[in-house]
Motif scaffolding. Structure first.
Motif, PDB file in Angstrom:
ATOM      1  N   SER A  42      52.967   4.621 -32.688  1.00 52.83           N
ATOM      2  CA  SER A  42      53.766   5.728 -33.200  1.00 52.83           C
ATOM      3  C   SER A  42      55.154   5.605 -32.586  1.00 52.83           C
ATOM      4  O   SER A  42      55.328   4.951 -31.562  1.00 52.83           O
ATOM      5  N   PRO A  43      56.137   6.230 -33.218  1.00 56.06           N
ATOM      6  CA  PRO A  43      57.489   6.150 -32.655  1.00 56.06           C
ATOM      7  C   PRO A  43      57.552   6.758 -31.255  1.00 56.06           C
ATOM      8  O   PRO A  43      56.847   7.724 -30.954  1.00 56.06           O
ATOM      9  N   VAL A  44      58.375   6.170 -30.425  1.00 52.95           N
ATOM     10  CA  VAL A  44      58.614   6.743 -29.104  1.00 52.95           C
ATOM     11  C   VAL A  44      59.408   8.022 -29.320  1.00 52.95           C
ATOM     12  O   VAL A  44      60.411   8.024 -30.031  1.00 52.95           O
ATOM     13  N   PRO A  45      58.974   9.134 -28.737  1.00 54.31           N
ATOM     14  CA  PRO A  45      59.685  10.394 -28.945  1.00 54.31           C
ATOM     15  C   PRO A  45      61.129  10.326 -28.466  1.00 54.31           C
ATOM     16  O   PRO A  45      61.435   9.677 -27.463  1.00 54.31           O
ATOM     17  N   ALA A  46      62.006  10.987 -29.185  1.00 55.19           N
ATOM     18  CA  ALA A  46      63.411  11.059 -28.785  1.00 55.19           C
ATOM     19  C   ALA A  46      63.492  11.650 -27.382  1.00 55.19           C
ATOM     20  O   ALA A  46      62.790  12.602 -27.057  1.00 55.19           O
ATOM     21  N   GLY A  47      64.317  11.079 -26.566  1.00 48.81           N
ATOM     22  CA  GLY A  47      64.494  11.576 -25.207  1.00 48.81           C
ATOM     23  C   GLY A  47      63.493  11.039 -24.202  1.00 48.81           C
ATOM     24  O   GLY A  47      63.635  11.286 -23.013  1.00 48.81           O
ATOM     25  N   ALA A  48      62.474  10.309 -24.667  1.00 54.23           N
ATOM     26  CA  ALA A  48      61.464   9.796 -23.739  1.00 54.23           C
ATOM     27  C   ALA A  48      62.058   8.790 -22.772  1.00 54.23           C
ATOM     28  O   ALA A  48      61.668   8.733 -21.607  1.00 54.23           O
ATOM     29  N   ALA A  49      63.000   7.985 -23.232  1.00 50.08           N
ATOM     30  CA  ALA A  49      63.589   6.963 -22.368  1.00 50.08           C
ATOM     31  C   ALA A  49      64.298   7.572 -21.173  1.00 50.08           C
ATOM     32  O   ALA A  49      64.313   6.995 -20.089  1.00 50.08           O
ATOM     33  N   SER A  50      64.878   8.745 -21.344  1.00 52.84           N
ATOM     34  CA  SER A  50      65.587   9.371 -20.225  1.00 52.84           C
ATOM     35  C   SER A  50      64.624   9.839 -19.135  1.00 52.84           C
ATOM     36  O   SER A  50      65.033  10.045 -17.997  1.00 52.84           O
ATOM     37  N   ALA A  51      63.346   9.988 -19.473  1.00 52.61           N
ATOM     38  CA  ALA A  51      62.353  10.423 -18.492  1.00 52.61           C
ATOM     39  C   ALA A  51      61.849   9.262 -17.642  1.00 52.61           C
ATOM     40  O   ALA A  51      61.208   9.470 -16.625  1.00 52.61           O
ATOM     41  N   ILE A  52      62.150   8.033 -18.060  1.00 47.21           N
ATOM     42  CA  ILE A  52      61.652   6.867 -17.349  1.00 47.21           C
ATOM     43  C   ILE A  52      62.589   6.515 -16.204  1.00 47.21           C
ATOM     44  O   ILE A  52      63.753   6.233 -16.406  1.00 47.21           O
ATOM     45  N   VAL A  53      62.054   6.543 -15.023  1.00 47.61           N
ATOM     46  CA  VAL A  53      62.784   6.114 -13.845  1.00 47.61           C
ATOM     47  C   VAL A  53      62.108   4.857 -13.296  1.00 47.61           C
ATOM     48  O   VAL A  53      62.756   3.897 -12.948  1.00 47.61           O
ATOM     49  N   THR A  54      60.793   4.887 -13.253  1.00 44.12           N
ATOM     50  CA  THR A  54      60.000   3.762 -12.761  1.00 44.12           C
ATOM     51  C   THR A  54      58.720   3.662 -13.579  1.00 44.12           C
ATOM     52  O   THR A  54      58.406   4.552 -14.382  1.00 44.12           O
ATOM     53  N   LEU A  55      57.996   2.612 -13.317  1.00 45.11           N
ATOM     54  CA  LEU A  55      56.665   2.507 -13.895  1.00 45.11           C
ATOM     55  C   LEU A  55      55.805   3.609 -13.301  1.00 45.11           C
ATOM     56  O   LEU A  55      56.066   4.063 -12.184  1.00 45.11           O
ATOM     57  N   PRO A  56      54.790   4.043 -14.011  1.00 42.45           N
ATOM     58  CA  PRO A  56      53.928   5.070 -13.429  1.00 42.45           C
ATOM     59  C   PRO A  56      53.154   4.491 -12.252  1.00 42.45           C
ATOM     60  O   PRO A  56      52.971   3.279 -12.151  1.00 42.45           O
ATOM     61  N   SER A  57      52.723   5.357 -11.393  1.00 45.30           N
ATOM     62  CA  SER A  57      51.905   4.925 -10.258  1.00 45.30           C
ATOM     63  C   SER A  57      50.487   5.451 -10.451  1.00 45.30           C
ATOM     64  O   SER A  57      50.249   6.351 -11.269  1.00 45.30           O
ATOM     65  N   ASP A  58      49.582   4.898  -9.683  1.00 43.80           N
ATOM     66  CA  ASP A  58      48.217   5.422  -9.723  1.00 43.80           C
ATOM     67  C   ASP A  58      48.203   6.882  -9.284  1.00 43.80           C
ATOM     68  O   ASP A  58      47.432   7.690  -9.806  1.00 43.80           O
ATOM     69  N   ALA A  59      49.066   7.238  -8.341  1.00 49.75           N
ATOM     70  CA  ALA A  59      49.142   8.631  -7.886  1.00 49.75           C
ATOM     71  C   ALA A  59      49.572   9.557  -9.027  1.00 49.75           C
ATOM     72  O   ALA A  59      49.093  10.688  -9.119  1.00 49.75           O
ATOM     73  N   ASP A  60      50.476   9.066  -9.895  1.00 47.69           N
ATOM     74  CA  ASP A  60      50.884   9.876 -11.051  1.00 47.69           C
ATOM     75  C   ASP A  60      49.686  10.190 -11.939  1.00 47.69           C
ATOM     76  O   ASP A  60      49.596  11.276 -12.517  1.00 47.69           O
ATOM     77  N   ASP A  62      46.717  10.634 -10.954  1.00 47.49           N
ATOM     78  CA  ASP A  62      45.826  11.556 -10.250  1.00 47.49           C
ATOM     79  C   ASP A  62      46.351  12.985 -10.193  1.00 47.49           C
ATOM     80  O   ASP A  62      45.648  13.878  -9.737  1.00 47.49           O
ATOM     81  N   THR A  63      47.589  13.183 -10.637  1.00 49.30           N
ATOM     82  CA  THR A  63      48.204  14.509 -10.555  1.00 49.30           C
ATOM     83  C   THR A  63      47.977  15.257 -11.872  1.00 49.30           C
ATOM     84  O   THR A  63      48.499  14.850 -12.904  1.00 49.30           O
ATOM     85  N   PRO A  64      47.200  16.333 -11.829  1.00 48.70           N
ATOM     86  CA  PRO A  64      46.922  17.067 -13.075  1.00 48.70           C
ATOM     87  C   PRO A  64      48.188  17.637 -13.705  1.00 48.70           C
ATOM     88  O   PRO A  64      49.184  17.882 -13.019  1.00 48.70           O
ATOM     89  N   GLY A  65      48.128  17.813 -15.003  1.00 50.90           N
ATOM     90  CA  GLY A  65      49.221  18.452 -15.719  1.00 50.90           C
ATOM     91  C   GLY A  65      50.168  17.475 -16.372  1.00 50.90           C
ATOM     92  O   GLY A  65      49.804  16.338 -16.685  1.00 50.90           O
ATOM     93  N   PRO A  66      51.408  17.903 -16.570  1.00 52.69           N
ATOM     94  CA  PRO A  66      52.389  17.094 -17.284  1.00 52.69           C
ATOM     95  C   PRO A  66      52.665  15.733 -16.638  1.00 52.69           C
ATOM     96  O   PRO A  66      52.945  14.763 -17.329  1.00 52.69           O
ATOM     97  N   GLN A  67      52.590  15.656 -15.315  1.00 53.63           N
ATOM     98  CA  GLN A  67      52.857  14.386 -14.638  1.00 53.63           C
ATOM     99  C   GLN A  67      51.829  13.337 -15.042  1.00 53.63           C
ATOM    100  O   GLN A  67      52.162  12.177 -15.276  1.00 53.63           O
ATOM    101  N   ARG A  68      50.559  13.737 -15.146  1.00 59.48           N
ATOM    102  CA  ARG A  68      49.504  12.805 -15.553  1.00 59.48           C
ATOM    103  C   ARG A  68      49.713  12.372 -16.999  1.00 59.48           C
ATOM    104  O   ARG A  68      49.628  11.188 -17.322  1.00 59.48           O
ATOM    105  N   SER A  69      49.995  13.312 -17.857  1.00 65.23           N
ATOM    106  CA  SER A  69      50.230  12.991 -19.266  1.00 65.23           C
ATOM    107  C   SER A  69      51.399  12.032 -19.421  1.00 65.23           C
ATOM    108  O   SER A  69      51.328  11.047 -20.175  1.00 65.23           O
ATOM    109  N   SER A  70      52.473  12.295 -18.703  1.00 63.02           N
ATOM    110  CA  SER A  70      53.641  11.423 -18.732  1.00 63.02           C
ATOM    111  C   SER A  70      53.296  10.032 -18.215  1.00 63.02           C
ATOM    112  O   SER A  70      53.754   9.018 -18.764  1.00 63.02           O
TER     113      SER A  70
END
Length: 131
Positions: A42-60, A62-70
């Motif tokens: 599916s298309p990458v949502p508009a504005g998604a690129a600005s949310a990327i700072v690094t690759l996700p971590s395993d800790a990300d 493990d964190t419930p909520g929006p951080q895990r989804s992201s």
């Protein structure tokens, strides 16, 4: 039904790859590749690129909520980027190099399989994200 198909395909990927996946493999990459196999493009949502700072971590993951989804989305987008840019065979080779039983560390896998360094790869990924 489509959501169930995605979940089953994702989990079946983990089952099928388990013999070739190290216990200490970067979980974000195993999840990203499983999502690549399971989720429809599916298309990458508009504005998604600005949310990327690094690759996700395993800790990300493990964190419930929006951080895990992201984190799951970033892992999936990264796997899609590798497949789109280098091909699915390279994505598989990268998975085995970074997650396989005798895996290298991530920077070595990036260099050996994708022929670049991690910093340059992240720049290309961010460019891919904005189209």
């Amino acid at each position: 039904e489509p959501a169930l198909r995605i979940v089953l395909t994702h989990e079946l990927f983990h089952y099928a790859a388990r013999a070739q996946t190290a216990l200490d493999a970067p979980r974000w990459l195993t999840e990203g590749v499983a999502d690549f196999v399971a989720r429809p493009t599916s298309p990458v949502p508009a504005g998604a690129a600005s949310a990327i700072v690094t690759l996700p971590s395993d800790a990300d993951l493990d964190t419930p909520g929006p951080q895990r989804s992201s984190a799951y989305d970033r892992a999936w987008w990264f796997a899609r980027f590798v497949a789109d840019t280098y091909g699915t065979a390279k994505l598989r080779a990268f998975y085995l190099a970074a997650c396989g039983v005798a895996h290298a560390d991530q920077p070595a896998a990036v260099h050996d399989v994708l022929g670049t360094d991690s910093a340059a790869l992240l720049v290309r990924w961010k460019q891919w994200m904005v189209g």
